[in-house]
Design an enzyme around this catalytic site. Structure first.
Site, PDB file in Angstrom:
ATOM      1  N   HIS A  54     -18.868 -28.627-114.781  1.00 44.08           N
ATOM      2  CA  HIS A  54     -19.273 -30.309-114.919  1.00 44.08           C
ATOM      3  C   HIS A  54     -20.782 -30.615-116.149  1.00 44.08           C
ATOM      4  CE1 HIS A  54     -15.285 -31.732-112.464  1.00 44.08           C
ATOM      5  NE2 HIS A  54     -15.422 -30.612-111.561  1.00 44.08           N
TER       6      HIS A  54
ATOM      7  N   ASP B 125      -8.566 -24.969-107.268  1.00 46.34           N
ATOM      8  CA  ASP B 125      -8.768 -25.829-106.368  1.00 46.34           C
ATOM      9  C   ASP B 125      -7.491 -26.846-106.980  1.00 46.34           C
ATOM     10  OD1 ASP B 125      -9.729 -26.569-109.168  1.00 46.34           O
ATOM     11  OD2 ASP B 125     -10.972 -27.642-108.701  1.00 46.34           O
TER      12      ASP B 125
ATOM     13  N   ASP C 178      -8.756 -26.065-113.449  1.00 50.48           N
ATOM     14  CA  ASP C 178     -10.108 -26.054-112.468  1.00 50.48           C
ATOM     15  C   ASP C 178      -8.959 -27.749-112.988  1.00 50.48           C
ATOM     16  OD1 ASP C 178     -12.000 -26.326-111.248  1.00 50.48           O
ATOM     17  OD2 ASP C 178     -11.434 -28.376-111.064  1.00 50.48           O
TER      18      ASP C 178
ATOM     19  N   HIS D 272     -10.288 -30.730-111.792  1.00 51.15           N
ATOM     20  CA  HIS D 272     -10.752 -31.744-112.064  1.00 51.15           C
ATOM     21  C   HIS D 272     -10.686 -31.679-113.691  1.00 51.15           C
ATOM     22  CE1 HIS D 272     -11.926 -31.212-108.093  1.00 51.15           C
ATOM     23  NE2 HIS D 272     -11.911 -32.388-108.005  1.00 51.15           N
TER      24      HIS D 272
END
Length: 466
Positions: free
Chosen positions: A155, A288, A195, A197
């Site tokens: 991120h 995740d 991931d 996200h």
């Protein structure tokens, strides 16, 4: 010699199996990365236990004894500055030496970030560790490697830390191979971000660079899931010479599992990877999306991860580097990491997945991605046969939360009320990260499905900015 797990400096460091046919697999873990923790000692999903549980699980399975154990090294500023601004690098370098109150003020202005006296060292070690293993795999000294690092990185943007991430570890390593070590012959890199996200920072780092094919599959829900924007939409394909080299597969809903991810691999990623023919593969290995994760709300199993990774090993002569990103259910995290290490070591045959089918929304997203990207990748031009796309999971599976679904694995029951409360207290904005799936009733789901049929493309930004 670095510290290794709870066992200290064991003699198994820098050893590997003498088996003639065993792959040379590198492994990095350093307890110094545990120094990054919440300043008040509060529980937090991105906590030091994340890397210690992985290491302990691998030790119990005898994995480190079969690997080349490498020492973590600090990344040099010049390598980090290829991805981040000087201001950002200076901030992270000096943040741990600043006064307690000033650190907290800085963290409060960032999105889902905490800072303490150990943050600088951990961030430099995480980025340096991924560079270290990537270089050794590129040189041919290792076949593959896993960097068990934190804080995560995907991120982190050019001038901003966000989403638990301080430096973009995977982007820094990719830039290092391409620009600092041209003699290694790494001209094309495939970055696979699984991931849950979207890897917004990595996407922006290589938005116009055709040397990097960035692939991200993530829960998106048309901009309502973290990082809560449209950068992760499938129409975001890159620009200029990098057009077509940015591939997003945005899930419309949670609960996606092995069958959904496998369908994306078979009908998007694998065909494009064959055309791209990468020299090395870097995986933003967030776990995740695993079953039971309190932030992800998806249902990938350890076996599912092993199948996805095994398919990637068909490319780049199996030269693959995994760098840890997210993953917040400690049991699922450790089990998934172990499954991946067994694949890298070619420990056992990988059986096919069960006869579960993808969701209807998964086929819809795959077809949309293929249509948009077919202008750049001819292999995606053919329409998928109806006989294939008609194989889909019943829609009612999407309507119930994991608390009321008997299908959910035991892992989802591990999440304590205290952890959920901690997540609610520290993650910003919690309404965007979403704990578990929120499709509570048929009426709301039906309304949402009507809205998803024709996505509001006018809300998609023209491009990310570096």
């Amino acid at each position: 010699m670095m510290e290794v797990g709870s066992s200290g400096g064991k003699s198994n460091c820098n050893r590997m199996s003498d088996a003639k046919n065993e792959r040379r697999v590198g492994l990095i873990y350093d307890q110094r990365m545990c120094k990054h923790r919440t300043p008040y000692g509060d529980d937090h999903p991105e906590k030091p236990d994340r890397i210690t549980v992985i290491w302990n699980k691998l030790e119990l399975a005898g994995i480190p004894q079969r690997c080349v154990i490498l020492n973590a090294k600090d990344a040099k500023d010049e390598y980090i500055c290829a991805v981040h601004s000087k201001n950002h690098v200076n901030l992270i370098r000096n943040i741990s030496s600043k006064e307690y109150s000033k650190r907290n003020r800085i963290a409060s202005k960032l999105n889902s970030i905490y800072l303490n006296e150990g943050s600088s060292e951990s961030a430099y070690l995480a980025a340096g560790s991924v560079i270290e293993v990537a270089e050794k795999v590129a040189k041919g000294e290792l076949n593959s490697a896993f960097a068990i690092v934190r804080p995560p990185g995907h991120h982190a943007e050019y001038d901003e830390a966000m989403g638990f991430c301080l430096f973009n570890n995977i982007a820094i390593a990719a830039s290092f191979l391409l620009d600092q070590r041209p003699e290694l012959g790494i001209n094309k890199i495939l970055i696979v971000d699984w991931d849950v996200h979207h890897g917004n920072g990595t996407q922006k780092a290589f938005w116009s660079d055709p040397r990097v094919l960035f692939f991200s599959v993530h829960r998106h829900e048309f901009g309502s899931f973290y990082p809560a924007n449209f950068d992760g939409f499938y129409t975001m394909v890159g620009e200029g010479p990098g057009a077509g080299y940015n591939i997003n597969v945005p899930w419309e809903n949670g609960r996606c599992g092995d069958a959904d991810y496998l369908a994306v691999w078979d009908h998007v990623l694998v065909p494009v990877a064959k055309e791209f023919n990468p020299d090395i593969i870097l995986v933003s290995a967030g776990f995740d999306a695993a079953v039971g994760d309190p932030l992800g709300g998806c249902r990938l199993t350890p076996h599912g991860y092993s199948v996805l990774l095994k398919k990637l090993m068909d490319f780049a002569q199996g030269r693959i580097v995994l760098a840890l990103e997210g993953g917040y259910n400690l049991d699922s995290l450790a089990n998934s990491a172990l499954a991946c290490m067994e694949v890298l070591l070619e420990d056992k045959p990988i059986s096919e997945l069960s006869e579960a089918y993808p969701f209807e929304s998964t086929w819809r997203v795959i077809q949309a991605v293929r249509q948009v990207l077919s202008a750049y990748w001819p292999t995606l031009a053919d329409k998928l046969p109806t006989k294939l796309t008609d194989q889909k999971a019943p829609p009612h599976i999407l309507l119930s939360s994991s608390e009321s679904d008997d299908e959910d694995d035991e892992a989802s029951k591990i999440i304590s009320k205290d952890l959920v409360q901690a997540i609610e207290d520290v993650v910003e904005p919690i309404s965007k990260l979403k704990i578990e799936d929120n499709h509570d009733n048929e009426d709301s789901s039906a309304t949402k499905d009507q809205n998803l049929e024709d996505p509001p493309t006018k809300r998609v930004p023209t491009k990310p900015t570096n």
